[in-house]
Design an enzyme around this catalytic site. Structure first.
Site, mmCIF file in Angstrom:
data_model
loop_
_atom_site.group_PDB
_atom_site.id
_atom_site.type_symbol
_atom_site.label_atom_id
_atom_site.label_comp_id
_atom_site.label_asym_id
_atom_site.label_seq_id
_atom_site.Cartn_x
_atom_site.Cartn_y
_atom_site.Cartn_z
ATOM 1 N N TRP A 1 0.747 -1.306 0.118
ATOM 2 C CA TRP A 1 0.096 0.085 0.036
ATOM 3 C C TRP A 1 0.762 1.273 0.039
ATOM 4 O O TRP A 1 1.868 1.315 0.647
ATOM 5 C CB TRP A 1 -0.851 -0.009 1.127
ATOM 6 N N HIS B 1 -7.366 2.391 3.472
ATOM 7 C CA HIS B 1 -8.112 2.388 2.020
ATOM 8 C C HIS B 1 -8.053 3.894 2.016
ATOM 9 O O HIS B 1 -8.482 4.541 2.548
ATOM 10 C CB HIS B 1 -9.485 1.806 1.922
ATOM 11 N N TRP B 2 -7.540 3.908 0.409
ATOM 12 C CA TRP B 2 -7.532 5.428 -0.227
ATOM 13 C C TRP B 2 -8.598 5.476 -1.103
ATOM 14 O O TRP B 2 -8.961 4.710 -1.832
ATOM 15 C CB TRP B 2 -6.077 5.384 -0.797
ATOM 16 N N ASP C 1 -13.641 6.151 -5.950
ATOM 17 C CA ASP C 1 -13.220 5.051 -5.182
ATOM 18 C C ASP C 1 -13.039 3.636 -5.879
ATOM 19 O O ASP C 1 -14.087 3.139 -6.450
ATOM 20 C CB ASP C 1 -14.425 4.695 -4.027
ATOM 21 N N CYS D 1 -5.066 0.584 -4.039
ATOM 22 C CA CYS D 1 -5.931 1.697 -3.999
ATOM 23 C C CYS D 1 -5.234 3.039 -4.059
ATOM 24 O O CYS D 1 -5.508 4.002 -4.735
ATOM 25 C CB CYS D 1 -6.652 1.767 -2.461
#
Length: 214
Positions: free
Chosen positions: A26, A100-101, A117, A158
């Site tokens: 991530w 989460h981005w 998203d 993400c």
């Protein structure tokens, strides 16, 4: 030793940050903050003054502080911007971070705040809260909308989708805001962009060393 790889504007990247550009990792706040700062610095001057790419820290501040953020953010002159991009994280605290981005984008000509998203619905509550607080800093009370977004096909890309969509919006918005096209942001494209960003960081770091920078 976690050495400093690059000092760029307000961004400081260490080797552990840059390593996150290798899958399956991530992206953290440092990498996303750098990519936004780099994108802003590479825009044509006439465009750059109309765009605000906010760091993860500032974005989290807007989400958590609401109206209290107005005085602090006044120097950014957000009401004058045509395009404002903010990374959204699912962290409920005041510090940056989370799991989460996604991306929030204010498009002045459309009078909308769009949420992109890559795992649809995951960050919606956080994006809605950020949008509510952001709209109080803008003119005309723009409406919020979930926007169709290329979907990630794994659990770790993400942040890369946020960076890729942000770059696409910067490149496309001023050509015609009603014709945004994100179809080229595929899993293969995202993987390729990981390598490209590593190359950008390496090139900037080498240039800094060659010119005696820090």
């Amino acid at each position: 030793m976690d050495q400093v790889v690059l000092s760029y504007g307000d961004s400081l990247l260490r080797s552990s940050d840059v390593a996150l550009l290798d899958a399956p990792h991530w992206l953290n706040d440092n990498i996303i903050g750098f990519t936004f700062e780099f994108l802003a610095s590479t825009l044509p001057p006439s465009t750059a003054e109309r765009v605000a790419l906010l760091s993860p820290e500032v974005s989290q501040f807007i989400k958590c502080c609401g109206n209290d953020a107005q005085e602090f953010l006044q120097p950014l002159e957000l009401p004058k911007k045509d395009l404002v991009l903010l990374p959204v994280n699912d962290n409920a605290g005041t510090e940056a971070g989370g799991t989460h981005w996604s991306l929030l984008a204010y498009l002045r000509s459309m009078r909308e705040i769009l949420h992109f998203d890559s795992a649809p619905g995951t960050n919606a509550p956080h994006a809605r809260l950020m949008s509510k607080n952001l709209s109080s800093l803008l003119v005309g009370n723009p409406c919020y909308r979930e926007e169709a977004t290329p979907a990630q096909h794994n659990s770790y890309d993400c942040g890369m989708y946020v960076v890729c969509v942000a770059q696409a919006l910067c490149e496309q918005y001023f050509r015609g805001c009603n014709n945004l096209n994100l179809q080229n942001i595929t899993p293969t494209y995202v993987t390729q962009k990981r390598t490209e960003w590593k190359d950008i960081i390496r090139g900037l770091g080498n240039h800094s060393k060659a010119t005696g920078g820090h």
